[in-house]
Design a protein around this motif. Structure first.
Motif, mmCIF file in Angstrom:
data_model
loop_
_atom_site.group_PDB
_atom_site.id
_atom_site.type_symbol
_atom_site.label_atom_id
_atom_site.label_comp_id
_atom_site.label_asym_id
_atom_site.label_seq_id
_atom_site.Cartn_x
_atom_site.Cartn_y
_atom_site.Cartn_z
ATOM 1 N N SER A 6 9.109 8.766 -7.992
ATOM 2 C CA SER A 6 7.896 7.936 -7.920
ATOM 3 C C SER A 6 7.642 7.459 -6.498
ATOM 4 O O SER A 6 6.494 7.364 -6.063
ATOM 5 C CB SER A 6 7.984 6.749 -8.882
ATOM 6 O OG SER A 6 9.034 5.889 -8.505
ATOM 7 N N GLN A 7 8.699 7.171 -5.745
ATOM 8 C CA GLN A 7 8.540 6.764 -4.350
ATOM 9 C C GLN A 7 8.036 7.931 -3.504
ATOM 10 O O GLN A 7 7.186 7.749 -2.633
ATOM 11 C CB GLN A 7 9.866 6.242 -3.799
ATOM 12 C CG GLN A 7 10.282 4.924 -4.407
ATOM 13 C CD GLN A 7 11.682 4.534 -4.020
ATOM 14 O OE1 GLN A 7 12.539 5.372 -3.774
ATOM 15 N NE2 GLN A 7 11.935 3.223 -3.994
ATOM 16 N N ARG A 9 6.194 10.459 -4.594
ATOM 17 C CA ARG A 9 4.778 10.643 -4.948
ATOM 18 C C ARG A 9 3.910 9.609 -4.235
ATOM 19 O O ARG A 9 2.822 9.929 -3.747
ATOM 20 C CB ARG A 9 4.577 10.514 -6.464
ATOM 21 C CG ARG A 9 4.879 11.761 -7.223
ATOM 22 C CD ARG A 9 4.343 11.707 -8.642
ATOM 23 N NE ARG A 9 4.649 10.478 -9.347
ATOM 24 C CZ ARG A 9 5.735 10.276 -10.095
ATOM 25 N NH1 ARG A 9 6.632 11.225 -10.213
ATOM 26 N NH2 ARG A 9 5.911 9.130 -10.709
ATOM 27 N N TYR A 10 4.375 8.368 -4.173
ATOM 28 C CA TYR A 10 3.627 7.307 -3.500
ATOM 29 C C TYR A 10 3.478 7.619 -2.008
ATOM 30 O O TYR A 10 2.385 7.492 -1.443
ATOM 31 C CB TYR A 10 4.333 5.966 -3.704
ATOM 32 C CG TYR A 10 3.692 4.816 -2.985
ATOM 33 C CD1 TYR A 10 2.458 4.320 -3.387
ATOM 34 C CD2 TYR A 10 4.305 4.233 -1.888
ATOM 35 C CE1 TYR A 10 1.858 3.268 -2.718
ATOM 36 C CE2 TYR A 10 3.712 3.183 -1.214
ATOM 37 C CZ TYR A 10 2.490 2.703 -1.637
ATOM 38 O OH TYR A 10 1.903 1.662 -0.974
ATOM 39 N N LEU A 11 4.564 8.044 -1.364
ATOM 40 C CA LEU A 11 4.511 8.374 0.059
ATOM 41 C C LEU A 11 3.614 9.579 0.317
ATOM 42 O O LEU A 11 2.892 9.624 1.313
ATOM 43 C CB LEU A 11 5.918 8.622 0.603
ATOM 44 C CG LEU A 11 6.809 7.384 0.699
ATOM 45 C CD1 LEU A 11 8.232 7.787 1.041
ATOM 46 C CD2 LEU A 11 6.261 6.389 1.695
ATOM 47 N N SER A 13 0.975 10.328 -1.395
ATOM 48 C CA SER A 13 -0.408 9.854 -1.503
ATOM 49 C C SER A 13 -0.826 9.106 -0.237
ATOM 50 O O SER A 13 -1.974 9.217 0.199
ATOM 51 C CB SER A 13 -0.582 8.970 -2.734
ATOM 52 O OG SER A 13 0.086 7.734 -2.579
ATOM 53 N N LEU A 14 0.095 8.345 0.360
ATOM 54 C CA LEU A 14 -0.223 7.652 1.613
ATOM 55 C C LEU A 14 -0.417 8.637 2.762
ATOM 56 O O LEU A 14 -1.257 8.437 3.636
ATOM 57 C CB LEU A 14 0.897 6.676 1.983
ATOM 58 C CG LEU A 14 1.074 5.440 1.113
ATOM 59 C CD1 LEU A 14 2.261 4.630 1.616
ATOM 60 C CD2 LEU A 14 -0.181 4.595 1.086
ATOM 61 N N LEU A 96 7.657 0.183 -0.850
ATOM 62 C CA LEU A 96 7.886 1.279 -1.793
ATOM 63 C C LEU A 96 7.948 0.751 -3.226
ATOM 64 O O LEU A 96 8.530 -0.310 -3.473
ATOM 65 C CB LEU A 96 9.194 1.994 -1.475
ATOM 66 C CG LEU A 96 9.246 2.768 -0.162
ATOM 67 C CD1 LEU A 96 10.644 3.304 0.072
ATOM 68 C CD2 LEU A 96 8.258 3.908 -0.192
ATOM 69 N N PRO A 97 7.377 1.503 -4.183
ATOM 70 C CA PRO A 97 7.528 1.099 -5.589
ATOM 71 C C PRO A 97 8.977 1.318 -6.034
ATOM 72 O O PRO A 97 9.714 2.074 -5.428
ATOM 73 C CB PRO A 97 6.571 2.043 -6.326
ATOM 74 C CG PRO A 97 6.433 3.215 -5.428
ATOM 75 C CD PRO A 97 6.595 2.706 -4.037
#
Length: 98
Positions: A6-7, A9-11, A13-14, A96-97
């Motif tokens: 999930s982290q 994927r978040y990075l 997207s950023l 980070l999530p």
């Protein structure tokens, strides 16, 4: 520090809207490039790097030099562009999530 899926994927997207901060030339990944990348990672934490031409093995060798020289983690790669992340422990900029 190992990142969860999930982290990552978040990075990713950023990083989508980022422009490459480091552009490798004909000489590829040199000590000077690693030094500049260290500075960029300290400031931004998440950095796009545009690799120089060559085949897939040559690009992977450049990525290995950059990752080993900076202690960053490879988040994503498409073609000649790779996204690297290294947490700034003193002043974290990206939350980070979990």
């Amino acid at each position: 520090m190992a990142l969860s899926s999930s982290q990552i994927r978040y990075l990713r997207s950023l990083a989508h809207d980022l422009s490459p901060v480091i552009l490798l030339g004909n000489k590829g990944a040199s000590e000077a490039v690693v030094k500049e990348l260290n500075l960029a990672l300290d400031i931004h934490e998440l950095v796009k790097v545009k690799l120089s031409g060559g085949d897939k093995d040559e690009r992977q060798a450049q990525i290995d030099v950059l990752v080993n020289g900076t202690g960053a983690q490879k988040i994503h790669q498409i073609g000649h562009v790779v996204v690297l992340f290294r947490r700034n422990d003193k002043e974290p900029k990206i939350a980070l999530p979990r």
